[in-house]
Write an enzyme that holds these catalytic residues in place. Structure first.
Site, PDB file in Angstrom:
ATOM      1  N   LYS A 177       1.413 -39.679 -25.342  1.00  0.00           N
ATOM      2  CA  LYS A 177       0.126 -39.449 -24.672  1.00  0.00           C
ATOM      3  C   LYS A 177      -0.862 -39.033 -25.754  1.00  0.00           C
ATOM      4  CE  LYS A 177      -2.544 -36.863 -22.997  1.00  0.00           C
ATOM      5  NZ  LYS A 177      -3.931 -36.781 -23.477  1.00  0.00           N
ATOM      6  N   GLU A 252       3.298 -27.307 -32.337  1.00  0.00           N
ATOM      7  CA  GLU A 252       2.543 -27.153 -33.584  1.00  0.00           C
ATOM      8  C   GLU A 252       1.112 -26.847 -33.182  1.00  0.00           C
ATOM      9  OE1 GLU A 252       0.314 -27.155 -36.137  1.00  0.00           O
ATOM     10  OE2 GLU A 252       0.418 -29.327 -36.425  1.00  0.00           O
ATOM     11  N   CYS A 286      -5.086 -28.367 -38.505  1.00  0.00           N
ATOM     12  CA  CYS A 286      -4.259 -27.209 -38.125  1.00  0.00           C
ATOM     13  C   CYS A 286      -3.941 -26.370 -39.357  1.00  0.00           C
ATOM     14  CB  CYS A 286      -3.000 -27.660 -37.419  1.00  0.00           C
ATOM     15  SG  CYS A 286      -2.126 -28.960 -38.279  1.00  0.00           S
ATOM     16  N   GLU A 380      -8.930 -19.136 -35.027  1.00  0.00           N
ATOM     17  CA  GLU A 380      -9.029 -20.512 -35.513  1.00  0.00           C
ATOM     18  C   GLU A 380     -10.356 -21.104 -35.020  1.00  0.00           C
ATOM     19  OE1 GLU A 380      -6.420 -23.649 -33.923  1.00  0.00           O
ATOM     20  OE2 GLU A 380      -5.989 -24.196 -35.987  1.00  0.00           O
TER      21      GLU A 380
HETATM   22  P1  NAD Z   1      -5.686 -29.359 -26.454  1.00  0.00           P
HETATM   23  O1  NAD Z   1      -4.536 -28.533 -26.819  1.00  0.00           O
HETATM   24  O2  NAD Z   1      -6.288 -29.123 -25.122  1.00  0.00           O
HETATM   25  O3  NAD Z   1      -5.281 -30.922 -26.508  1.00  0.00           O
HETATM   26  C1  NAD Z   1      -4.246 -31.445 -27.308  1.00  0.00           C
HETATM   27  C2  NAD Z   1      -3.494 -32.497 -26.510  1.00  0.00           C
HETATM   28  O4  NAD Z   1      -2.943 -31.904 -25.340  1.00  0.00           O
HETATM   29  C3  NAD Z   1      -4.365 -33.651 -26.004  1.00  0.00           C
HETATM   30  O5  NAD Z   1      -3.625 -34.861 -26.013  1.00  0.00           O
HETATM   31  C4  NAD Z   1      -4.657 -33.263 -24.581  1.00  0.00           C
HETATM   32  O6  NAD Z   1      -4.940 -34.356 -23.734  1.00  0.00           O
HETATM   33  C5  NAD Z   1      -3.351 -32.616 -24.179  1.00  0.00           C
HETATM   34  N1  NAD Z   1      -3.462 -31.677 -23.073  1.00  0.00           N
HETATM   35  C6  NAD Z   1      -4.529 -30.937 -22.696  1.00  0.00           C
HETATM   36  N2  NAD Z   1      -4.230 -30.198 -21.608  1.00  0.00           N
HETATM   37  C7  NAD Z   1      -2.950 -30.473 -21.299  1.00  0.00           C
HETATM   38  C8  NAD Z   1      -2.064 -30.006 -20.302  1.00  0.00           C
HETATM   39  N3  NAD Z   1      -2.436 -29.121 -19.374  1.00  0.00           N
HETATM   40  N4  NAD Z   1      -0.804 -30.468 -20.286  1.00  0.00           N
HETATM   41  C9  NAD Z   1      -0.391 -31.355 -21.207  1.00  0.00           C
HETATM   42  N5  NAD Z   1      -1.186 -31.849 -22.161  1.00  0.00           N
HETATM   43  C10 NAD Z   1      -2.451 -31.403 -22.225  1.00  0.00           C
HETATM   44  O7  NAD Z   1      -6.735 -29.237 -27.567  1.00  0.00           O
HETATM   45  P2  NAD Z   1      -8.296 -29.601 -27.478  1.00  0.00           P
HETATM   46  O8  NAD Z   1      -8.935 -29.067 -26.235  1.00  0.00           O
HETATM   47  O9  NAD Z   1      -8.421 -31.047 -27.692  1.00  0.00           O
HETATM   48  O10 NAD Z   1      -8.856 -28.770 -28.708  1.00  0.00           O
HETATM   49  C11 NAD Z   1      -9.195 -27.405 -28.534  1.00  0.00           C
HETATM   50  C12 NAD Z   1      -8.651 -26.518 -29.630  1.00  0.00           C
HETATM   51  O11 NAD Z   1      -7.272 -26.823 -29.883  1.00  0.00           O
HETATM   52  C13 NAD Z   1      -9.288 -26.715 -30.988  1.00  0.00           C
HETATM   53  O12 NAD Z   1     -10.446 -25.991 -31.132  1.00  0.00           O
HETATM   54  C14 NAD Z   1      -8.224 -26.236 -31.930  1.00  0.00           C
HETATM   55  O13 NAD Z   1      -8.273 -24.842 -32.099  1.00  0.00           O
HETATM   56  C15 NAD Z   1      -6.970 -26.595 -31.239  1.00  0.00           C
HETATM   57  N6  NAD Z   1      -6.371 -27.818 -31.787  1.00  0.00           N
HETATM   58  C16 NAD Z   1      -5.385 -27.678 -32.698  1.00  0.00           C
HETATM   59  C17 NAD Z   1      -4.812 -28.801 -33.237  1.00  0.00           C
HETATM   60  C18 NAD Z   1      -3.735 -28.715 -34.238  1.00  0.00           C
HETATM   61  O14 NAD Z   1      -3.483 -29.664 -34.975  1.00  0.00           O
HETATM   62  N7  NAD Z   1      -3.016 -27.635 -34.308  1.00  0.00           N
HETATM   63  C19 NAD Z   1      -5.238 -30.060 -32.874  1.00  0.00           C
HETATM   64  C20 NAD Z   1      -6.256 -30.178 -31.933  1.00  0.00           C
HETATM   65  C21 NAD Z   1      -6.799 -29.038 -31.390  1.00  0.00           C
END
Ligand code: NAD
Length: 478
Positions: A177, A252, A286, A380
Site C-alpha cells: 500500500k 520504522e 526519517c 521530528e
Molecule cells: P503517515 O504515518 O500517516 O503515513 C505513512 C503511511 O501510512 C502512508 O502510506 C499512509 O497512507 C499510511 N497510513 C496512514 N494512516 C493509516 C492507518 N490508520 N492505518 C494504516 N496505514 C495508514 O505519515 P504522513 O501523514 O504521511 O506524514 C506525517 C508525519 O509522519 C511526517 O511529518 C513525519 O514526521 C512522519 N513520517 C515519517 C516517515 C519516515 O520515514 N519515518 C515517513 C513519512 C512520514
C-alpha cells in the site's frame, strides 16, 4: 505533465492483472501544487482481494519457486529498474517533488536492493543442532506467508526496495500500500516486476488512503507480517491493529538524529555531512540529521562554516534539480511553518528563502545555539530545519544525543579511537557512524530504530531474518 507510461496509473495490480478501483484520488505535483495524475482509491474490499491473490500465489507457482529462482527474478527486476532509471527518476521528481539528482539516487538504490536481495535469496541456511542420542535436529527458514507493506511518500523507491525486495527474496507474497501522495514509482515497479517474470500475485499494489486501504491491510487476519514506515502515531495504530491478529510488525518511524562534533574533529570532512544530511529531500528523511551537537571550542568555526554552506543552497522546483525542493503537500508545509513560528525565540543563523510559487516550499533554516529541551531540538519536524546545540564534555554530549524519545541514527566526528568505541556503545541508536553519516545509503547495512524510532531491522542481510520465520525439526530415529 506525465510522460508516456507503460502502465495505467489509475489502476492497481492484483493477482497479476491491472484493475480499476471504484473511485480515484488525485496526485499532485508538489513543485507546482497542480494535479498530476488520477490513481486508484483502493478500498478495504480491494485489499481483501489482494490478500487472497497473494495467498493463491503462495499456494501455486510462486510458492514452488526455489530460492535460486526467486533470486534470479529479483536480479532481472534489478536490471529492468536500471534500464528504466530515467523514467523512474522523472516520476519521482514529479510525484514527490524530489530534486532530479536525489530522485536518481533513489532509483539506483532500488536497483541495488533488487540486486542485493536477488543475490542473497539462496544464501540463508538453517542449522543442525547437536541434541539427545538418537535424534537429528535442524532448523529451516521459511517465509511468513502474505506480508503487508505500508510505505510513506518520502522515499518510495528505497523503502519498497528494502522491504518488498527482502520479503520476495524469502518467498513471501506481498501486498503493498503506497502512500496516497506518491504512488507512481510503486506502480512502475509493479509493472517491471511483471516484465521480470514475477508470478501473478507475488506482488500486489493497492494505492489508497491510509485510513481506508492502509487500515484494512494492517488489521487483516490474512497477513502474516506487516512492515510499516511512517509516523509514530500511525505506527502505533497499525501495531495495535496487527496485534489483534498476533501478526508481527516491523516499525520504522523516524527520528531526531544527532551528529556530534568533538574538539578534535576534522571539520572540513564533516561539513558536507552536517549540512546535507539535514537538508536532503528537504529534510523529509526519517534519518535526517536535524541536531548538530558541537563542542564549545569549535562552535564558532562550525557555525560559520554551516552558515556559509547554507548560503550556497538553492530552493526551487524539483525538475530544475535544486539542492532543496518543495515539501510533499500543503499539510506538511503548514506543519513546518508552525515549527518556524515556534522558533521565534531562537537565534536564526541562516534562512534560505523559498521561491514565490504555489508549490509547497518552506525556507531552509539553521538555528543556534539551541537548548536541547527546546521543541525544535526534540520533535521530528520533517522539513529543512536544523539546530546547533553546544556541549562541553563527552558525558554531556551523550546525554543530549540520547535525550529525545527517538534513536535511529547518530554520528561521531572525532579522531580519538577510544572515544569512537566508547560512544558507539553509549549512544542509543540503531546505527552509529564514525566520521561519516549515512554511508552512501547503506543498502547492505541493517537499519532500524530504538525507542519511538521503531523496532525490527530492514536493509542488509539482517532483513532476511525479519521477513522469514524459523522452524525447528527434531527427528527421533533411535
Ligand atoms: P503517515 O504515518 O500517516 O503515513 C505513512 C503511511 O501510512 C502512508 O502510506 C499512509 O497512507 C499510511 N497510513 C496512514 N494512516 C493509516 C492507518 N490508520 N492505518 C494504516 N496505514 C495508514 O505519515 P504522513 O501523514 O504521511 O506524514 C506525517 C508525519 O509522519 C511526517 O511529518 C513525519 O514526521 C512522519 N513520517 C515519517 C516517515 C519516515 O520515514 N519515518 C515517513 C513519512 C512520514
Amino acid at each position: 505533465m506525465l510522460p508516456t507510461l507503460p502502465f495505467d496509473p489509475s489502476k492497481m495490480l492484483i493477482g497479476g492483472a491491472w484493475h480499476a478501483a471504484a473511485d480515484t484520488l488525485t496526485l499532485e505535483n508538489p513543485s507546482t501544487a497542480t494535479p498530476l495524475a488520477e490513481i486508484a482509491k483502493g478500498s478495504a474490499a480491494d485489499i481483501d482481494t489482494a490478500i487472497h491473490a497473494a495467498q493463491t500465489a503462495l499456494d501455486s507457482e510462486w510458492g514452488r519457486f526455489t530460492a535460486t529462482e526467486r533470486g534470479r527474478v529479483l536480479t532481472r527486476l534489478g536490471q529492468l529498474v536500471t534500464e528504466n532509471i530515467e523514467l523512474l527518476t522523472q516520476l519521482e521528481t514529479l510525484d514527490v517533488g524530489k530534486p532530479v539528482t536525489q530522485a536518481r539516487a533513489d532509483a539506483l538504490a532500488l536497483a541495488r536492493y533488487c540486486e542485493f536481495y536477488g543475490g542473497a535469496a539462496d544464501k540463508l541456511h538453517g542449522q543442525t543442532i547437536p541434541y539427545l542420542d538418537g535424534y537429528t535436529v535442524y532448523t529451516m527458514r521459511e517465509p511468513h506467508g502474505v506480508t503487508g507493506h505500508i510505505v510513506p511518500w518520502n522515499y518510495p523507491m528505497q523503502i519498497i526496495g528494502r522491504s518488498v525486495g527482502a520479503a520476495l527474496a524469502m518467498g513471501n507474497a506481498c501486498v503493498l500500500k503506497p502512500a496516497e501522495d506518491a504512488c507512481l514509482t510503486a506502480l512502475m515497479f509493479a509493472h517491471l516486476a511483471q516484465e521480470a517474470g514475477l508470478p501473478a500475485g507475488a506482488l500486489n499494489v493497492v494505492p489508497g488512503l491510509g485510513s481506508e486501504a492502509g487500515a484494512a491491510l494492517a488489521g487483516h487476519p490474512g497477513i502474516q507480517h506487516l512492515s510499516f514506515t511512517g509516523s509514530v502515531a500511525t505506527g502505533a495504530a497499525v501495531q495495535i491493529a496487527a496485534g489483534a491478529n498476533v501478526v508481527p510488525v516491523t516499525l520504522e518511524l523516524g527520528g531526531k538524529s544527532p551528529q556530534i562534533v568533538f574538539e578534535d574533529a576534522d571539520i572540513g570532512a564533516a561539513l558536507p555531512f552536517l549540512v546535507n544530511a539535514g537538508l536532503q529531500n528537504a529534510g523529509q528523511t526519517c534519518s535526517a540529521s536535524s541536531r548538530i551537537l558541537v563542542h564549545r571550542s569549535r562552535l564558532e568555526e562550525v557555525t560559520h562554516e554551516m552558515v556559509k554552506a547554507y548560503q550556497a543552497k538553492h530552493i526551487g522546483p524539483a525538475d530544475s534539480d535544486p539542492d532543496i525542493g518543495p515539501l510533499i503537500n500543503g499539510t506538511q508545509q503548514a506543519r513546518v511553518k508552525t515549527y518556524l513560528q515556534r522558533a521565534a525565540d531562537l537565534p536564526c543563523l541562516a534562512r534560505i528563502e523559498a521561491p514565490a510559487s504555489d508549490g509547497h516550499y518552506v525556507p531552509a533554516c539553521l538555528f543556534g545555539p539551541v537548548s536541547p529541551d527546546h521543541p525544535l531540538a526534540q520533535e521530528e519536524i520533517f522539513g529543512p530545519v536544523q539546530v546547533i546545540i553546544p556541549f562541553d564534555t563527552e558525558d554531556e554530549a551523550v546525554a543530549i544525543a540520547n535525550g529525545t524519545e527517538f534513536g535511529l541514527v547518530a554520528s561521531i566526528w572525532t579522531r580519538d579511537g577510544a572515544r569512537q568505541m566508547r560512544l558507539a556503545k553509549r549512544l542509543k541508536s540503531g546505527q552509529v557512524f564514525i566520521n561519516n553519516y549515512g554511508a552512501g545509503g547503506g543498502v547492505e547495512l541493517p537499519f532500524g530504530g530504538v525507542g519511538k524510532s521503531g523496532h525490527g531491522r530492514e536493509k542488509g542481510f539482517e532483513a532476511l531474518y525479519g521477513f522469514s520465520t524459523l522452524k525447528t525439526v527434531a527427528a527421533h530415529h533411535g
